[in-house]
Motif scaffolding. Structure first.
Motif, PDB file in Angstrom:
ATOM      1  N   GLY A  94       0.876  -1.111   0.026  1.00 44.09           N
ATOM      2  CA  GLY A  94       0.140   0.013  -0.062  1.00 44.09           C
ATOM      3  C   GLY A  94       0.886   1.393   0.161  1.00 44.09           C
ATOM      4  N   GLN A  95       2.208   1.163  -0.338  1.00 44.64           N
ATOM      5  CA  GLN A  95       3.068   2.298  -0.067  1.00 44.64           C
ATOM      6  C   GLN A  95       2.914   3.015  -1.447  1.00 44.64           C
ATOM      7  N   HIS A  96       2.529   2.460  -2.554  1.00 44.42           N
ATOM      8  CA  HIS A  96       2.267   3.006  -3.864  1.00 44.42           C
ATOM      9  C   HIS A  96       0.908   3.248  -3.928  1.00 44.42           C
ATOM     10  N   ASP A  97       0.769   4.750  -4.504  1.00 43.93           N
ATOM     11  CA  ASP A  97      -0.353   5.317  -4.834  1.00 43.93           C
ATOM     12  C   ASP A  97      -0.871   4.927  -6.288  1.00 43.93           C
ATOM     13  N   PRO A  98      -1.954   4.187  -6.451  1.00 43.53           N
ATOM     14  CA  PRO A  98      -2.093   4.040  -7.853  1.00 43.53           C
ATOM     15  C   PRO A  98      -2.585   4.864  -8.610  1.00 43.53           C
ATOM     16  N   SER A  99      -2.924   6.091  -8.057  1.00 40.67           N
ATOM     17  CA  SER A  99      -3.205   7.337  -8.832  1.00 40.67           C
ATOM     18  C   SER A  99      -2.170   7.990  -9.667  1.00 40.67           C
ATOM     19  N   TYR A 100      -0.885   7.372  -9.375  1.00 37.35           N
ATOM     20  CA  TYR A 100       0.344   7.837 -10.099  1.00 37.35           C
ATOM     21  C   TYR A 100       0.382   6.822 -11.190  1.00 37.35           C
ATOM     22  N   VAL A 101      -0.098   5.820 -11.420  1.00 34.22           N
ATOM     23  CA  VAL A 101       0.086   4.881 -12.520  1.00 34.22           C
ATOM     24  C   VAL A 101      -0.263   5.575 -14.089  1.00 34.22           C
ATOM     25  N   PRO A 102      -1.191   6.397 -14.255  1.00 35.04           N
ATOM     26  CA  PRO A 102      -1.505   6.877 -15.299  1.00 35.04           C
ATOM     27  C   PRO A 102      -0.234   7.975 -15.927  1.00 35.04           C
ATOM     28  N   ALA A 103       0.378   8.656 -14.725  1.00 37.11           N
ATOM     29  CA  ALA A 103       1.542   9.283 -15.166  1.00 37.11           C
ATOM     30  C   ALA A 103       2.782   8.535 -15.578  1.00 37.11           C
ATOM     31  N   LEU A 104       2.655   7.271 -15.025  1.00 33.25           N
ATOM     32  CA  LEU A 104       3.879   6.600 -15.416  1.00 33.25           C
ATOM     33  C   LEU A 104       3.621   6.192 -16.872  1.00 33.25           C
ATOM     34  N   LEU A 105       2.298   5.542 -17.180  1.00 32.86           N
ATOM     35  CA  LEU A 105       1.912   5.148 -18.667  1.00 32.86           C
ATOM     36  C   LEU A 105       2.087   6.326 -19.634  1.00 32.86           C
ATOM     37  N   ALA A 106       1.835   7.493 -19.032  1.00 38.05           N
ATOM     38  CA  ALA A 106       2.066   8.667 -20.032  1.00 38.05           C
ATOM     39  C   ALA A 106       3.321   8.795 -20.401  1.00 38.05           C
ATOM     40  N   HIS A 107       4.410   8.740 -19.691  1.00 42.26           N
ATOM     41  CA  HIS A 107       5.837   8.802 -20.022  1.00 42.26           C
ATOM     42  C   HIS A 107       6.409   7.676 -20.809  1.00 42.26           C
ATOM     43  N   LEU A 108       5.656   6.274 -20.886  1.00 41.60           N
ATOM     44  CA  LEU A 108       5.960   5.287 -21.417  1.00 41.60           C
ATOM     45  C   LEU A 108       6.363   5.541 -23.082  1.00 41.60           C
ATOM     46  N   GLY A 109       5.843   6.784 -23.745  1.00 42.89           N
ATOM     47  CA  GLY A 109       6.010   7.020 -24.984  1.00 42.89           C
ATOM     48  C   GLY A 109       7.467   7.451 -25.330  1.00 42.89           C
ATOM     49  N   GLU A 110       8.007   8.144 -24.407  1.00 41.16           N
ATOM     50  CA  GLU A 110       9.388   8.648 -24.617  1.00 41.16           C
ATOM     51  C   GLU A 110      10.444   7.485 -23.956  1.00 41.16           C
ATOM     52  N   ALA A 111      10.001   6.602 -23.028  1.00 44.48           N
ATOM     53  CA  ALA A 111      10.912   5.836 -22.381  1.00 44.48           C
ATOM     54  C   ALA A 111      10.399   4.380 -22.494  1.00 44.48           C
ATOM     55  N   ASP A 112      11.247   3.581 -22.276  1.00 49.04           N
ATOM     56  CA  ASP A 112      10.888   1.977 -22.016  1.00 49.04           C
ATOM     57  C   ASP A 112      10.762   1.652 -20.838  1.00 49.04           C
ATOM     58  N   LEU A 113      11.405   2.195 -19.937  1.00 43.57           N
ATOM     59  CA  LEU A 113      11.276   1.974 -18.237  1.00 43.57           C
ATOM     60  C   LEU A 113      11.036   3.292 -17.695  1.00 43.57           C
ATOM     61  N   VAL A 114       9.903   3.426 -17.019  1.00 45.75           N
ATOM     62  CA  VAL A 114       9.585   4.660 -16.190  1.00 45.75           C
ATOM     63  C   VAL A 114       9.476   4.320 -14.644  1.00 45.75           C
ATOM     64  N   ILE A 115      10.247   5.200 -13.925  1.00 41.92           N
ATOM     65  CA  ILE A 115      10.524   4.895 -12.465  1.00 41.92           C
ATOM     66  C   ILE A 115       9.520   6.020 -11.780  1.00 41.92           C
ATOM     67  N   GLY A 116       8.622   5.588 -10.934  1.00 40.79           N
ATOM     68  CA  GLY A 116       8.198   6.482  -9.855  1.00 40.79           C
ATOM     69  C   GLY A 116       9.099   6.519  -8.695  1.00 40.79           C
ATOM     70  N   ALA A 117       9.728   8.047  -8.606  1.00 41.59           N
ATOM     71  CA  ALA A 117      10.745   8.229  -7.662  1.00 41.59           C
ATOM     72  C   ALA A 117      10.448   9.107  -6.727  1.00 41.59           C
ATOM     73  N   ARG A 118      10.695   8.935  -5.379  1.00 43.05           N
ATOM     74  CA  ARG A 118      10.552   9.743  -4.080  1.00 43.05           C
ATOM     75  C   ARG A 118      11.539  10.885  -4.257  1.00 43.05           C
ATOM     76  N   PHE A 119      11.768  11.722  -3.495  1.00 42.96           N
ATOM     77  CA  PHE A 119      12.610  12.696  -3.388  1.00 42.96           C
ATOM     78  C   PHE A 119      12.916  13.550  -4.341  1.00 42.96           C
ATOM     79  N   CYS A 120      11.821  13.889  -5.170  1.00 44.88           N
ATOM     80  CA  CYS A 120      11.985  15.022  -5.991  1.00 44.88           C
ATOM     81  C   CYS A 120      10.696  15.830  -6.200  1.00 44.88           C
TER      82      CYS A 120
END
Ligand SMILES: Nc1nc2c(ncn2[C@@H]2O[C@H](COP(=O)(O)OP(=O)(O)OP(=O)(O)O)[C@@H](O)[C@H]2O)c(=O)[nH]1
Ligand SMILES: [Mg+2]
Lengths: 266, 121
Positions: A94-120
């Motif tokens: 439960g530490q990862h908020d699924p509401s960020y998944v669309p943001a990860l999916l959106a960046h898959l166009g420009e990258a092959d691997l998209v990391i959800g990162a803390r500290f930024c």
């Protein structure tokens, strides 16, 4: 299927997560009705598999504990076997908020691997002292290798496209830090593009955090060894032939383009 | 030929072989750590076999070479003990796997024959 026609599988590696799992799966189903989920029960001694099945998720039960990396390779093999376009890894605690998944999916166009990162920016996850320095050193080195800024190399919140599903289905490290750092470095060294997306991570809903300040030094040594191995290791030819620039990757891009045209016409 | 030539060449070859196995991903990290440490200790000792002479004398062994022989013997003993331990764990795991396959087979057979019930546990 996502609104733009990609099929998405969320893989949740789970080890004794029966307490929080149904809430996590419920949240995913509510926020992302278009994705499928696979819970990899890694030899749990509690009712993890039953809870996951009751919540309507696909479940793969391992005979004994293989660690996150072992569970993830099974997840990627499942994704390949079922022909998913995108695989997303999400923690079962439960530490990862699924509401960020669309943001990860959106960046898959420009990258092959998209990391959800803390500290930024996003969220207020804090690590202090030597462990923080170790993590900063690690991210500085890995950022250089991946030729992009990566502030959270040990994040288990990530999405990847079909060529990388194929890659990880054949090769996924099982060692400590291998499932995060080493897999990332190997993909980047083979020529896959990596990006990060800022996310907020939540405090654990159940259980106890595994971090201890005393272990920071051991952590640094082990991280150093993992990084050394990741850098000197030679990737087999058949894996490098999946990366951008290869005929296999070109075929994937062509298929993607054709599908997009079809969607635009229809 | 001098003794140090023989030992230094051996040390280097062993270290190079370990690194090559690591590069080809034939050794897992846990074994890699052990063998890298061993390699890094053995290689300089190959060049300077007399390096341990003073240490040897302080623990009551006549020469550094005898100390290396003794330490090497203990090391090989420990490594083979570790391998036995790993083999025992592997046997326990293959046993679990074989049982799981048998259970899945029986489930498949039960669901294939209509009279067999087909209920899952
Ligand atoms: N398959 C598998 N999953 C595991 C294992 N250990 C932990 N996990 C899962 O990996 C995810 C993250 O584990 P955590 O222990 O929370 O690790 P973390 O999030 O890096 O560290 P914390 O800060 O302590 O939360 C969870 O979904 C766990 O269920 C394991 O041995 N096998
Ligand atoms: Mg966690």
């Amino acid at each position: 299927m996502t609104p733009d026609g990609r099929s998405v599988l969320i893989i949740l590696p789970a080890w004794n997560e029966a307490d929080g799992l149904s809430a996590v799966l419920g949240e995913i189903k509510q926020q992302l009705p278009y994705v499928d989920t696979l819970v990899v029960d890694d030899g749990s001694s509690d009712r993890t598999a039953e809870v996951a099945a009751a919540a309507g998720s696909a479940v793969a039960r391992l005979s004994f504990n293989l660690g996150v990396g072992g569970a993830m390779r099974l997840g990627y093999r499942y994704a390949r076997e079922h022909g998913y376009d995108v695989a997303v890894q999400v923690d079962a605690d439960g530490q990862h908020d699924p509401s960020y998944v669309p943001a990860l999916l959106a960046h898959l166009g420009e990258a092959d691997l998209v990391i959800g990162a803390r500290f930024c920016g996003e969220g207020e996850y804090k690590v202090r002292g030597p462990r923080r320095w170790a993590m900063q050193l690690l991210s500085a080195i890995v950022s250089r290798i991946a030729r992009t800024r990566l502030s959270d190399t040990t994040s288990g919140f990530r999405a990847c496209n079909r060529p990388l599903i194929e890659f990880f289905a054949r090769w996924y490290p099982v060692e400590y830090l291998g499932d995060t750092v080493e897999s990332l470095v190997a993909a980047a060294r083979c020529g896959f593009a990596v990006r990060q997306v800022p996310v907020a991570m939540r405090a654990r809903t159940t259980g106890r955090p595994s971090a201890s300040p005393v272990k920071a030094m051991i952590y640094l040594v082990r991280a150093g060894l993992v990084l050394l191995l990741a850098v000197i290791r030679r990737m087999p030819k058949e894996l490098r032939e999946l990366a951008p620039g290869s005929p296999a990757y070109a075929a994937y891009l062509e298929e993607l383009l054709a599908r997009r045209q079809l969607a635009a016409e229809g | 030929m001098q003794l140090s030539t023989l030992t230094s060449i051996t040390g280097i070859v062993v270290l190079a072989y370990i690194l090559e196995l690591l590069r080809r991903q034939q050794l897992r990290e846990k074994y890699a750590a052990i063998w890298l440490c061993i390699g890094l200790v053995v290689a300089p000792l190959g060049f300077f076999p007399s390096l341990l002479d003073s240490t040897a004398r302080s623990v009551g062994v006549a020469s550094g070479v005898s100390l290396v022989l003794f330490a090497g013997f203990v090391l090989v003993l420990l490594v083979s003990l570790h391998l036995s331990w790993e083999a025992s764990r592997l046997e326990a795991k293959t046993r679990t796997l074989a049982e799981d396959v048998a259970l899945i087979r029986s489930q498949l057979a039960e669901s294939a024959t209509p009279s067999g019930g087909g209920e899952v546990r």
